[in-house]
Design a protein around this motif. Structure first.
Motif, PDB file in Angstrom:
ATOM      1  N   LEU A   1      -1.753  -1.026 -20.832  1.00 52.17           N
ATOM      2  CA  LEU A   1      -1.862   0.207 -20.060  1.00 52.17           C
ATOM      3  C   LEU A   1      -3.095   0.118 -19.173  1.00 52.17           C
ATOM      4  O   LEU A   1      -4.062  -0.575 -19.490  1.00 52.17           O
ATOM      5  CB  LEU A   1      -1.988   1.419 -20.986  1.00 52.17           C
ATOM      6  CG  LEU A   1      -0.859   1.644 -21.988  1.00 52.17           C
ATOM      7  CD1 LEU A   1      -1.177   2.849 -22.881  1.00 52.17           C
ATOM      8  CD2 LEU A   1       0.474   1.852 -21.283  1.00 52.17           C
ATOM      9  N   VAL A   2      -3.071   0.850 -18.064  1.00 54.04           N
ATOM     10  CA  VAL A   2      -4.181   0.847 -17.116  1.00 54.04           C
ATOM     11  C   VAL A   2      -4.670   2.279 -16.911  1.00 54.04           C
ATOM     12  O   VAL A   2      -3.886   3.165 -16.548  1.00 54.04           O
ATOM     13  CB  VAL A   2      -3.766   0.245 -15.757  1.00 54.04           C
ATOM     14  CG1 VAL A   2      -4.900   0.377 -14.749  1.00 54.04           C
ATOM     15  CG2 VAL A   2      -3.373  -1.221 -15.922  1.00 54.04           C
ATOM     16  N   ASP A   3      -5.968   2.482 -17.151  1.00 51.41           N
ATOM     17  CA  ASP A   3      -6.629   3.765 -16.908  1.00 51.41           C
ATOM     18  C   ASP A   3      -7.439   3.624 -15.618  1.00 51.41           C
ATOM     19  O   ASP A   3      -8.505   3.010 -15.602  1.00 51.41           O
ATOM     20  CB  ASP A   3      -7.541   4.113 -18.081  1.00 51.41           C
ATOM     21  CG  ASP A   3      -8.231   5.469 -17.924  1.00 51.41           C
ATOM     22  OD1 ASP A   3      -8.127   6.075 -16.846  1.00 51.41           O
ATOM     23  OD2 ASP A   3      -8.892   5.910 -18.880  1.00 51.41           O
ATOM     24  N   ALA A   4      -6.927   4.173 -14.524  1.00 48.68           N
ATOM     25  CA  ALA A   4      -7.577   4.064 -13.221  1.00 48.68           C
ATOM     26  C   ALA A   4      -8.566   5.217 -13.061  1.00 48.68           C
ATOM     27  O   ALA A   4      -8.164   6.368 -12.913  1.00 48.68           O
ATOM     28  CB  ALA A   4      -6.535   4.087 -12.103  1.00 48.68           C
TER      29      ALA A   4
ATOM     30  N   CYS B   1     -11.609   5.300 -15.356  1.00 51.01           N
ATOM     31  CA  CYS B   1     -11.652   5.449 -16.821  1.00 51.01           C
ATOM     32  C   CYS B   1     -12.882   6.171 -17.341  1.00 51.01           C
ATOM     33  O   CYS B   1     -12.938   6.512 -18.525  1.00 51.01           O
ATOM     34  CB  CYS B   1     -11.563   4.084 -17.485  1.00 51.01           C
ATOM     35  SG  CYS B   1     -12.958   2.976 -17.114  1.00 51.01           S
TER      36      CYS B   1
ATOM     37  N   ALA C   1       1.622  -3.984 -15.941  1.00 53.35           N
ATOM     38  CA  ALA C   1       1.386  -2.849 -16.843  1.00 53.35           C
ATOM     39  C   ALA C   1       2.679  -2.130 -17.209  1.00 53.35           C
ATOM     40  O   ALA C   1       3.563  -1.933 -16.380  1.00 53.35           O
ATOM     41  CB  ALA C   1       0.415  -1.860 -16.193  1.00 53.35           C
TER      42      ALA C   1
ATOM     43  N   SER D   1       0.454   3.458 -16.649  1.00 56.19           N
ATOM     44  CA  SER D   1      -0.852   3.634 -16.021  1.00 56.19           C
ATOM     45  C   SER D   1      -1.082   5.112 -15.783  1.00 56.19           C
ATOM     46  O   SER D   1      -0.142   5.909 -15.799  1.00 56.19           O
ATOM     47  CB  SER D   1      -0.941   2.852 -14.707  1.00 56.19           C
ATOM     48  OG  SER D   1       0.022   3.323 -13.764  1.00 56.19           O
ATOM     49  N   TRP D   2      -2.343   5.460 -15.559  1.00 61.52           N
ATOM     50  CA  TRP D   2      -2.634   6.866 -15.316  1.00 61.52           C
ATOM     51  C   TRP D   2      -3.915   7.049 -14.519  1.00 61.52           C
ATOM     52  O   TRP D   2      -4.763   6.165 -14.444  1.00 61.52           O
ATOM     53  CB  TRP D   2      -2.709   7.650 -16.618  1.00 61.52           C
ATOM     54  CG  TRP D   2      -3.891   7.382 -17.510  1.00 61.52           C
ATOM     55  CD1 TRP D   2      -5.138   7.939 -17.422  1.00 61.52           C
ATOM     56  CD2 TRP D   2      -3.938   6.520 -18.644  1.00 61.52           C
ATOM     57  NE1 TRP D   2      -5.958   7.478 -18.429  1.00 61.52           N
ATOM     58  CE2 TRP D   2      -5.242   6.607 -19.204  1.00 61.52           C
ATOM     59  CE3 TRP D   2      -3.001   5.684 -19.256  1.00 61.52           C
ATOM     60  CZ2 TRP D   2      -5.627   5.882 -20.326  1.00 61.52           C
ATOM     61  CZ3 TRP D   2      -3.387   4.959 -20.373  1.00 61.52           C
ATOM     62  CH2 TRP D   2      -4.679   5.065 -20.901  1.00 61.52           C
ATOM     63  N   ASN D   3      -4.012   8.226 -13.913  1.00 56.10           N
ATOM     64  CA  ASN D   3      -5.252   8.778 -13.372  1.00 56.10           C
ATOM     65  C   ASN D   3      -5.471  10.117 -14.042  1.00 56.10           C
ATOM     66  O   ASN D   3      -4.604  10.987 -13.971  1.00 56.10           O
ATOM     67  CB  ASN D   3      -5.174   9.007 -11.861  1.00 56.10           C
ATOM     68  CG  ASN D   3      -5.210   7.742 -11.049  1.00 56.10           C
ATOM     69  OD1 ASN D   3      -4.165   7.205 -10.687  1.00 56.10           O
ATOM     70  ND2 ASN D   3      -6.411   7.271 -10.744  1.00 56.10           N
TER      71      ASN D   3
ATOM     72  N   HIS E   1      -0.489   1.445  -7.858  1.00 56.98           N
ATOM     73  CA  HIS E   1       0.134   1.694  -9.165  1.00 56.98           C
ATOM     74  C   HIS E   1       1.558   1.149  -9.186  1.00 56.98           C
ATOM     75  O   HIS E   1       1.980   0.533 -10.178  1.00 56.98           O
ATOM     76  CB  HIS E   1       0.143   3.187  -9.477  1.00 56.98           C
ATOM     77  CG  HIS E   1      -1.133   3.700 -10.053  1.00 56.98           C
ATOM     78  ND1 HIS E   1      -1.541   3.425 -11.342  1.00 56.98           N
ATOM     79  CD2 HIS E   1      -2.111   4.479  -9.517  1.00 56.98           C
ATOM     80  CE1 HIS E   1      -2.704   4.016 -11.587  1.00 56.98           C
ATOM     81  NE2 HIS E   1      -3.074   4.659 -10.491  1.00 56.98           N
TER      82      HIS E   1
ATOM     83  N   LEU F   1       2.726  -1.758 -11.948  1.00 61.02           N
ATOM     84  CA  LEU F   1       3.647  -1.307 -12.987  1.00 61.02           C
ATOM     85  C   LEU F   1       4.910  -2.157 -13.009  1.00 61.02           C
ATOM     86  O   LEU F   1       5.468  -2.519 -11.965  1.00 61.02           O
ATOM     87  CB  LEU F   1       4.050   0.152 -12.745  1.00 61.02           C
ATOM     88  CG  LEU F   1       3.069   1.229 -13.200  1.00 61.02           C
ATOM     89  CD1 LEU F   1       3.511   2.589 -12.662  1.00 61.02           C
ATOM     90  CD2 LEU F   1       2.945   1.273 -14.716  1.00 61.02           C
TER      91      LEU F   1
ATOM     92  N   TYR G   1       4.005   6.177 -14.866  1.00 56.12           N
ATOM     93  CA  TYR G   1       2.711   6.601 -14.328  1.00 56.12           C
ATOM     94  C   TYR G   1       2.533   8.082 -14.621  1.00 56.12           C
ATOM     95  O   TYR G   1       3.470   8.875 -14.476  1.00 56.12           O
ATOM     96  CB  TYR G   1       2.645   6.373 -12.814  1.00 56.12           C
ATOM     97  CG  TYR G   1       1.436   7.023 -12.179  1.00 56.12           C
ATOM     98  CD1 TYR G   1       0.177   6.444 -12.302  1.00 56.12           C
ATOM     99  CD2 TYR G   1       1.541   8.237 -11.507  1.00 56.12           C
ATOM    100  CE1 TYR G   1      -0.945   7.052 -11.753  1.00 56.12           C
ATOM    101  CE2 TYR G   1       0.426   8.849 -10.949  1.00 56.12           C
ATOM    102  CZ  TYR G   1      -0.815   8.253 -11.078  1.00 56.12           C
ATOM    103  OH  TYR G   1      -1.924   8.862 -10.546  1.00 56.12           O
TER     104      TYR G   1
END
Length: 296
Positions: free
Chosen positions: A105-108, A110, A170, A173-175, A191, A195, A201
């Motif tokens: 997972l990606v936390d953009a 963070c 990924a 992912s999220w913001n 993203h 992904l 997302y």
């Protein structure tokens, strides 16, 4: 895998590698967050070792707070604010869908890494965090090392518009309250690139309400306070549609976040921006929204 947030001995973590910011604005934002040390972020994180950089949702537990005149009330208030912030992160994670232990997972954006820790604890997966702030990245990596999860949870200094990942890397992912620092078309294009097809997302963000007509004076105050550029709800949906992100849920969290702000305004941790949030939520010019979208 679940890790005790308070029982693991601290260890040193490798410092983050710092690339040069790509634009003068990013340099300004990096400087802002490198120097940020607000008690409202640090003292809340001290409650259980989860350090957030977002706000809270849910009803206030007034029974747990007790009488404001009693000794220890302020500590209970801080714990309650932190509980609401962690509840917000849980709702975001709820909308990522099924995640396997072998996924990434990606936390953009963070911050100090609280949501990354929560995601790893829930799913057992790897989590990659991105921030412009070397201070935040170093803090998050040190915390991951203290928890014994540094091999699966990592923050790095990086522009979220140029993520250091291969295409399709990924599963999700999220913001979380970080998309107001970038152009949305550029953000969602990136993203969409990182992904996997079918990946999810999620964003939780404050956005100005198009029905209000233009950003209100309260929204302008929030922009000035955080040196950001809040987008409209319409802009989010349009930019997602242009970048193969198809919304599966659009949820107005405004009624759920207002109690958090009204409680925070009574604490010793006020920063001066509480009135702008409360008034803009009440007059309808500002909204707190969750959008979950699938990469197609």
């Amino acid at each position: 895998m679940t890790t005790d947030l308070t029982g693991t001995a601290a260890t040193d973590a490798a410092p983050a590698v710092i690339p040069a910011p790509a634009t003068p604005y990013q340099d300004d934002i990096a400087r802002y967050w490198n120097n940020e040390a607000r008690p409202v972020n640090l003292r809340l994180g001290d409650v259980d070792g989860l350090y957030h950089h977002h706000y809270g949702i849910g009803d206030v537990d007034h029974a747990a707070l007790g009488d404001p005149a009693e000794a220890g009330y302020e500590a209970k208030l801080i714990a309650e604010l932190h509980r609401l912030e962690s509840a917000q992160a849980e709702v975001l994670l709820d909308h990522l869908g099924p995640v396997r232990g072998e996924d990434t997972l990606v936390d953009a954006g963070c911050g100090r890494g609280g949501s990354m820790v929560m995601a790893h604890q829930r799913f057992g997966c790897s989590v990659e965090g991105l921030t412009l702030s070397s201070t935040q990245a170093d803090f998050a990596n040190k915390r991951a090392a203290e928890l014994g999860i540094a091999e699966r949870v990592r923050a790095r200094v990086c522009n979220m518009l140029a993520m250091p990942f291969e295409t399709g890397h990924a599963a999700g992912s999220w913001n979380n309250e970080s998309s107001m620092y970038v152009d949305l078309h550029d953000l969602f294009a990136e993203h969409s690139r990182v992904l996997a097809v079918g990946g999810r997302y999620v964003t939780i963000t404050g956005c100005w309400n198009p029905r209000y007509g233009q950003p209100s004076k309260w929204v302008s105050q929030i922009n000035a306070h955080f040196e950001c550029n809040i987008h409209s709800r319409r802009e989010y949906l349009r930019a997602m549609a242009d970048n193969r992100l198809v919304p599966q849920a659009v949820i107005d969290l405004t009624p759920q976040t207002l109690p958090y702000w009204e409680l925070r305004a009574t604490s010793s941790l006020v920063t001066g921006i509480e009135e702008a949030f409360i008034n803009s939520y009440k007059d309808g010019s500002f909204q707190y929204v969750l959008i979950a979208a699938d990469r197609v």
